[in-house]
Design an enzyme around this catalytic site. Structure first.
Site, PDB file in Angstrom:
ATOM      1  N   ASP A 107      -1.557   4.596  -4.397  1.00  0.00           N
ATOM      2  CA  ASP A 107      -0.854   4.951  -5.430  1.00  0.00           C
ATOM      3  C   ASP A 107      -1.066   4.595  -6.574  1.00  0.00           C
ATOM      4  O   ASP A 107      -0.901   5.971  -7.383  1.00  0.00           O
ATOM      5  CB  ASP A 107       0.541   3.387  -5.544  1.00  0.00           C
ATOM      6  CG  ASP A 107       1.191   2.828  -4.377  1.00  0.00           C
ATOM      7  OD1 ASP A 107       0.581   3.904  -2.992  1.00  0.00           O
ATOM      8  OD2 ASP A 107       1.843   3.288  -4.010  1.00  0.00           O
ATOM      9  N   ARG A 109      -0.289 -12.843 -13.358  1.00  0.00           N
ATOM     10  CA  ARG A 109       0.462 -11.019 -13.744  1.00  0.00           C
ATOM     11  C   ARG A 109       0.299 -11.514 -15.342  1.00  0.00           C
ATOM     12  O   ARG A 109       0.193 -10.718 -16.324  1.00  0.00           O
ATOM     13  CB  ARG A 109       2.199 -10.544 -13.368  1.00  0.00           C
ATOM     14  CG  ARG A 109       2.940 -10.822 -12.356  1.00  0.00           C
ATOM     15  CD  ARG A 109       1.628  -9.343 -11.377  1.00  0.00           C
ATOM     16  NE  ARG A 109       1.468  -8.564 -10.518  1.00  0.00           N
ATOM     17  CZ  ARG A 109       0.741  -9.156  -9.491  1.00  0.00           C
ATOM     18  NH1 ARG A 109      -0.595  -9.771  -9.796  1.00  0.00           N
ATOM     19  NH2 ARG A 109       0.546  -8.753  -8.433  1.00  0.00           N
ATOM     20  N   ASP A 130       7.494  -7.862 -10.269  1.00  0.00           N
ATOM     21  CA  ASP A 130       6.519  -7.296 -10.953  1.00  0.00           C
ATOM     22  C   ASP A 130       5.858  -6.553 -11.514  1.00  0.00           C
ATOM     23  O   ASP A 130       5.774  -7.150 -13.356  1.00  0.00           O
ATOM     24  CB  ASP A 130       5.332  -7.673 -10.297  1.00  0.00           C
ATOM     25  CG  ASP A 130       4.494  -8.162  -9.072  1.00  0.00           C
ATOM     26  OD1 ASP A 130       5.149  -9.361 -10.112  1.00  0.00           O
ATOM     27  OD2 ASP A 130       3.857  -7.613  -8.197  1.00  0.00           O
ATOM     28  N   SER A 171       2.708  -4.877   2.456  1.00  0.00           N
ATOM     29  CA  SER A 171       2.367  -4.654   1.699  1.00  0.00           C
ATOM     30  C   SER A 171       2.312  -5.825   1.619  1.00  0.00           C
ATOM     31  O   SER A 171       2.236  -7.128   1.649  1.00  0.00           O
ATOM     32  CB  SER A 171       3.053  -3.554   0.496  1.00  0.00           C
ATOM     33  OG  SER A 171       4.162  -5.036  -0.315  1.00  0.00           O
TER      34      SER A 171
END
Lengths: 412, 412, 412, 412
Positions: free
Chosen positions: A15, A94, A123, A179
């Site tokens: 990605d 994050r 996210d 994922s």
């Protein structure tokens, strides 16, 4: 002419490699940035890949120590847990990752940052709120929210084709049908076959923890020492081995927890964006710490202080989950929680075994536990007659309530 | 002439047998009352013993079904947990026991009730607040708070001597070096050698759950079906066996949990009376239900409703712990929580294994989980561009905050 | 031989004069202590009276400055208000008074303290919890809770007779048909004819504030300047007069508020002891400060920080009311609230008129108000399109909820 | 061909008249809808104007009764107040207005709704969240968030020109230098010259309340009777006049409050969108009711129930302010609050005078006030000795805390 410079949070995967190339196509200079927050990764390979794809500059940053000390530790102090179950392993990484990304952007004079987070998840919010808080003028490029991008790359097939066309190395192993997101604190699994909330997770999903069924048949006993609400030492009681730096302590707890299959959960949670999603998490070290900290905290903290702190902890967990680490309210709450931890100090003994953490005992120089006072064998200072008054006065309010009810009923 | 009639909560043990005789000595007529709330007990023997000691009347009451339906079920709905760990197995039994005691007192025209709870504990409060709430004029005789009594019976030796002198059968087996309280929901252990918070609990302490180390090497998989937040059926997935009345469901979950060593905790907790005490609990069925209910609740309840309900649940747990079941505020909170459970319905699959409960999957006709909405593969109704606006507006507040900080700093 | 020394909180009135003599009769040496916290009192006369009644030592202590700075100011920061109405003028004085009493007791080697508070009120708790917190070994003599005392002095007549017999000067003016408590912050009125919650308070009750009907027909406009959430200066805008020490500021606000009849309330409140009572209060300066502080706080504090702080303030008010000023939780909460006030700074203009406080305007170097951002005439940084995304994402959750409801209804 | 039908919330003013014409230009059929929620308006003229501008259909709906009963009454029950000051008069009208708009849209088969709310305010959110909740498929046209619209109409001048060109009657009186929103509950003023938070509001701003300086020199005394937390009757004590339907009661309280200048505030508040704004409000009847309800509630509701209800009320006010009336959480909270009001019943006497509301007395058949219990002259059931035990047990926790602190300090 370049439209400007973008610092792209780059994972080395398909990605973000496509995004890298696409951003160049769009006319940007691209700096890639890959944070080492404890995930298993070939950082060298990622570096070379980014360079070969035309990154103007490549940053690989080891953030593991600061991740533990500045992000995980405050979460431990807060007993941060989202919706009573999730220990926030992704959420807490994050702001750590985005903070460094912003530092790089400022240092490199980049006006843009970019990431590969999807448009339906948490996210994107966590990344971007951190970015806006630390660099209010920054412009964010989130390709998965840009129609030209997401309409072009509808499925994985489109990405593969694009990759082939642009010389992006294509993964040879088939993608797992879900994922995942990994860091020092946990691995999360979602999407794909996990989207059906009824179907059980496959046994081979977990990478960080052993299947409890295959875990050792006898427990490991650990002693964790806390000071100001954070661990300062962990000791394997039998082996005598110990660790005493934040990163070593946390890594060792991961190892121990992982060996015994500790910290697996399968939940449906509520995203900030308003939808429910199914997530599977394994948080070995974090789970051990959550339990140990809870124990030493209750041992050393006044009951009513803890009650207030518990409410603040719930709020902290929500802020953390929603991406508000760098908000005024989160800073305020962290300050208050930190204050509450001043006397949270002492040692907890616990065993880890077959997926479970058992607290075995605790001791502390700051304990508020008064063995003489509580003893059934010694009277101590305590006069049992006082309890009669205490109970009667507590009853005044609702005896009064009951009587007035009777009176009313009789009047009717 | 009699001073009046006392209904004594009688356990058949040494303490309350001595109290029975002492109350008679003091000039009361004594009615004994023993509630069956699922503890292991020889109720016939207790009956005979009470009669032989001069009880005017003896009540043995099977409260198990109402205990589950009217007390445990609301606690399950509330996810009631005290100080993040204790499932309140003792607390929840007290109003159930005292309610029946008061009914007997009213029916028998007794002005007094009595119990053998100590003067340092929570149970005296839980019993007595219930009594005052349901029978405001009642007089309570709590011998362990009456100086003439507790100064006479300083240690167990004094009780033994008194027993021998008054023909009270003396226990032949030595007393365990701790005290315990058992009911359908749990067994608690405290006092004696457990008063040292550092010393580990002996392995042979537990009576309701197997040592996880000795538990079966493969899990049992159960499916629990909920309606309005309470279980209406439990099924053993492999064996196909199922239970569908409250008492049967709870007993079966105890059996399953007990077999796999589920629900053991060792904690220091804060008593209402203001002291910290160490308690060890095993709550097999309750622990399974806590996890299963949490799962189906999050699956079917709106996020924000749940957030409010979570706060109410914390308050409910405190009230329950402190003995305020029959207070106006607890009735109000139970009403609100019950309302929140209207759509908490569906089936949860879970496995129990070596002390742990693992949620495996869930389904519900009232689920708020929207597989299409959350899917990474389908766009659904959702427009990812909206997220950009959402994030930016969420940032307005603290970008403004940051900017005003900069401005101030520059002004200084 | 003396039983020991008692420090008696002495008011100079009939009750505590009788207590003084009674304590001597009971064999104690009595030190009297009278705090000047701003009430109208002839301190010299009280001193002479105490000496003439046989006090071993007499302390008259001017606590006004510390009362304002250490007790009223934190309450202003907290916006402390009990049950949405009562500004806690009595509550906040109690720990201040008792703290000095304990200091005297320690310094004079007294093992006892005594007070004339009744057995049904809040003040006994506020005094005694402070005493126990600051001097855990102290013994408290509360005559109105000692049967020998209160059975002897059933009515005022008994006190009068006792006074005459023991040479205690008897008040010549008849007692008001209510009781009152006065200090710098407020006067409270309760009991007597006020016990009927329906009957209106007599017009001549109030001593600190003018009847609004008789107040001036034009307002006074004041400017109050705050720093760290407390006033540092008050200026009469028209007259230019200003005050800048805590005691002067507060006294001046009392004068202004009093002149305009500000701060009268008539409420039924809930005592800690579990009963409802009717109280009438006048808090002129405190009411002005409450409104002014609220205004500058909202102007300079982040919305979400304030929301958390608001919850802490509610808890603080309860603690204060219940007498827990010197508890661990209250110290914790005061710390947190103090932290929240760091930027609460600026000037508020307001007018006082006929019982009311009107905020007129405010300014601050630390304001978070962004005139450009909010302006209807300027776009500023703000992109209105973002609001669409914000709204839609906020709707995701309950659109999903509604749809699932429809689906269910259609299925049924 | 028409793009479809829009139901436009139409005020008859310049803005929405231009929007009406613009929507037609854009190809929509436009139905206008004007709600009568008590604002002063020439509804006939507005109807004619809409028709003359080409509205396909014109709805003028009198919502006053349902506004009071279904929206204001629950807010009174909740004591809904935002950020401790704002009684939410605009917020509470929005779901009422939008609900009818959606009903019309469904009934007329319109796929679109439109409004003239700006892109920086709260109202857009309140309208649209209601629309999405009640008609999830609806499409919303918010011209002030559409670049083609807001870039074309940058200032009032552009609207005037457009109006002239399209035959829209142009207002002849100059616009006030602020904007206002009026309904039965209040008038709000903001923007324009009020955007400077320091400048005082002009004296001639207020339309609903008299300047307190010009208000009558003697009070009016009212008696308000409540049942289930809502007023069922208001009586002017001297005149004997009374009202007993919701709309009449509320209108009469507005009249009384207005006459005496009650309910003016000048605040800076926090918008949901994240910015602070300055608002001036006058809420005459709502302010009287707020105070009266608070009084009768405290009189009839248990202390602890009220404490929980107070927290729910704070949440309710936030939801209401933010536009979440039709959210699952708001429905849940309204249910809980409604439950809490079951016994909130009785009569409150109060006077209104020069901007202020004074509670004078209260009575209730459901009062929990126990005059005998609280009396200083009667002992009642209450044993003052119980208070000693109550206080001592309350001190156990922190005496223990203090002692452990000393111990630690001595150890150091």
């Amino acid at each position: 002419m370049s439209k400007g410079t973008v610092v792209l949070a780059y994972s080395g995967g398909l990605d973000t490699s496509c995004i890298l190339v696409w951003l160049k196509e769009e006319g940007y200079d691209v700096i890639t940035y890959l944070a080492n927050i404890g995930q298993v990764e070939d950082f060298d390979a990622a570096k070379k890949k980014a360079e070969s794809l035309g990154a103007k500059k490549v940053f690989i940053e080891d953030l593991r120590a600061e991740f533990v000390e500045e992000f995980i530790w405050p979460s431990v102090q807060a007993s941060a847990i989202y919706e009573d179950r999730y220990l926030l392993g992704t959420s807490v990484a994050r702001p750590c990752i985005a903070r460094r990304q912003i530092q790089i952007a400022r240092q490199e004079g980049a006006q843009y940052v970019s990431h590969g987070a999807t448009g339906k998840g948490n996210d994107q919010i966590r990344f971007e709120l951190t970015c806006y808080a630390l660099y209010p003028e920054v412009q964010i490029i989130a390709p998965w929210r840009i129609p030209e991008f997401y309409n072009r790359f509808v499925g994985r097939k489109d990405l593969m084709e694009y990759a082939e066309k642009h010389g992006i190395p294509v993964p040879v192993t088939p993608k797992a049908p879900w994922s995942m997101d990994a860091n020092l604190m946990h691995i999360s699994y979602e999407s794909g076959i996990l989207e059906n909330p009824k179907s059980h997770a496959p046994a081979d999903l977990y990478l960080m923890t052993k299947n409890p069924e295959d875990a050792p048949n006898s427990p490991d006993v650990l002693e964790i020492e806390f000071k100001k609400g954070v661990p300062i030492k962990v000791t394997h009681v039998k082996e005598g081995k110990s660790k005493d730096t934040p990163l070593d302590i946390f890594s060792y707890l991961n190892e121990m927890g992982g060996r015994h299959g500790v910290g697996r959960i399968d939940i449906v949670e509520n995203r900030f964006i308003g939808m429910k999603s199914r997530g599977i998490y394994e948080t070995p070290g974090g789970t051990i710490l959550y339990h140990a900290h809870l124990d030493i905290e209750t041992f050393t903290m006044d009951r009513e202080v803890r009650r207030i702190k518990q409410g603040l902890g719930v709020k902290f967990a929500e802020m953390l989950y929603n991406g508000f680490w760098y908000s005024p309210e989160c800073e305020f709450v962290r300050h208050c929680i930190d204050k509450s931890q001043e006397s949270v100090e002492g040692k907890v003994q616990l065993s880890v075994f077959k997926g479970q953490v058992y607290i075995l005992g605790r001791e502390s120089p700051k304990s508020l536990y008064n063995e003489e006072l509580v003893s059934m064998d010694v009277q101590g200072d305590y006069d049992p007659c006082d309890a009669s008054g205490f109970i009667k006065i507590n009853a005044v309010r609702f005896v009064s309530f009951i009587k007035s009810m009777f009176k009313k009923n009789n009047n009717n």
